[in-house]
Motif scaffolding. Structure first.
Motif, mmCIF file in Angstrom:
data_model
loop_
_atom_site.group_PDB
_atom_site.id
_atom_site.type_symbol
_atom_site.label_atom_id
_atom_site.label_comp_id
_atom_site.label_asym_id
_atom_site.label_seq_id
_atom_site.Cartn_x
_atom_site.Cartn_y
_atom_site.Cartn_z
ATOM 1 N N GLU A 231 -21.565 17.891 20.804
ATOM 2 C CA GLU A 231 -21.751 17.726 19.730
ATOM 3 C C GLU A 231 -23.025 16.714 19.535
ATOM 4 O O GLU A 231 -24.192 16.948 19.192
ATOM 5 C CB GLU A 231 -20.896 17.229 18.527
ATOM 6 N N ARG B 63 -33.372 12.879 9.521
ATOM 7 C CA ARG B 63 -32.102 12.955 10.272
ATOM 8 C C ARG B 63 -31.534 13.638 11.228
ATOM 9 O O ARG B 63 -31.494 13.513 12.323
ATOM 10 C CB ARG B 63 -30.582 12.473 9.039
ATOM 11 N N ILE B 64 -32.621 15.132 10.825
ATOM 12 C CA ILE B 64 -32.128 16.029 11.787
ATOM 13 C C ILE B 64 -32.921 15.336 13.596
ATOM 14 O O ILE B 64 -32.210 15.666 14.436
ATOM 15 C CB ILE B 64 -33.272 17.587 11.063
ATOM 16 N N ASP C 229 -26.278 18.198 21.927
ATOM 17 C CA ASP C 229 -26.712 19.084 20.732
ATOM 18 C C ASP C 229 -27.908 18.780 19.806
ATOM 19 O O ASP C 229 -28.871 19.727 19.181
ATOM 20 C CB ASP C 229 -26.028 20.259 20.176
ATOM 21 N N ALA C 230 -26.865 18.134 18.783
ATOM 22 C CA ALA C 230 -27.448 17.307 17.855
ATOM 23 C C ALA C 230 -29.700 16.901 17.984
ATOM 24 O O ALA C 230 -30.208 17.132 17.835
ATOM 25 C CB ALA C 230 -27.042 16.504 16.757
ATOM 26 N N THR D 229 -27.987 14.901 12.568
ATOM 27 C CA THR D 229 -26.674 15.989 12.045
ATOM 28 C C THR D 229 -26.865 16.749 12.735
ATOM 29 O O THR D 229 -27.901 16.981 13.536
ATOM 30 C CB THR D 229 -27.234 15.936 10.556
ATOM 31 N N ALA D 230 -25.814 17.633 12.864
ATOM 32 C CA ALA D 230 -26.354 18.938 13.366
ATOM 33 C C ALA D 230 -26.091 20.558 12.074
ATOM 34 O O ALA D 230 -25.567 20.734 11.285
ATOM 35 C CB ALA D 230 -24.827 19.722 13.928
ATOM 36 N N GLY E 97 -33.277 18.295 17.345
ATOM 37 C CA GLY E 97 -33.832 16.890 16.566
ATOM 38 C C GLY E 97 -35.348 16.414 17.470
ATOM 39 O O GLY E 97 -36.115 17.058 16.681
ATOM 40 N N GLY F 224 -31.342 13.229 15.676
ATOM 41 C CA GLY F 224 -30.625 14.205 16.281
ATOM 42 C C GLY F 224 -28.866 12.755 15.158
ATOM 43 O O GLY F 224 -28.181 13.401 15.829
#
Length: 101
Positions: A21, A59-60, A24-25, A65-66, A29, A63
């Protein structure tokens, strides 16, 4: 063609959901950051376009947060691009492809 971010999961972490996870984040990002840079806009403008706060954009891009599907749609619209996302067992590829002029 837009740039893309990729994340390959190292062998020792392939069964760790938290590691997957996080990767992926990070890929998401990086793709958001790359497209924002290609547009020449700052985080403030992206936040305004997407209806987010600057902290959320940060934050996005970091990385941290998803994003949910509605947020991914808002980002694609704000970045004037189509989101291409490919998830496989070992890799995640993310790119924002600019719309044709």
């Amino acid at each position: 063609m837009g740039r893309h971010a990729s994340w390959r999961i190292p062998e020792e972490h392939r069964v760790d959901p938290a590691y997957i996870e996080a990767g992926d984040a990070i890929a998401m990002g990086q793709a958001v950051y790359d497209r924002r840079m290609a547009l020449g806009i700052d985080q403030v403008e992206l936040a305004e376009r997407a209806g987010l706060s600057v902290d959320e954009v940060d934050r996005i891009e970091g990385g941290g947060t998803a994003p949910t599907l509605p947020l991914l749609r808002a980002l694609a619209v704000a970045l004037d691009a189509k989101l291409d996302l490919s998830v496989d067992t070992e890799e995640t590829h993310v790119s924002f492809v600019p719309h044709a002029a």
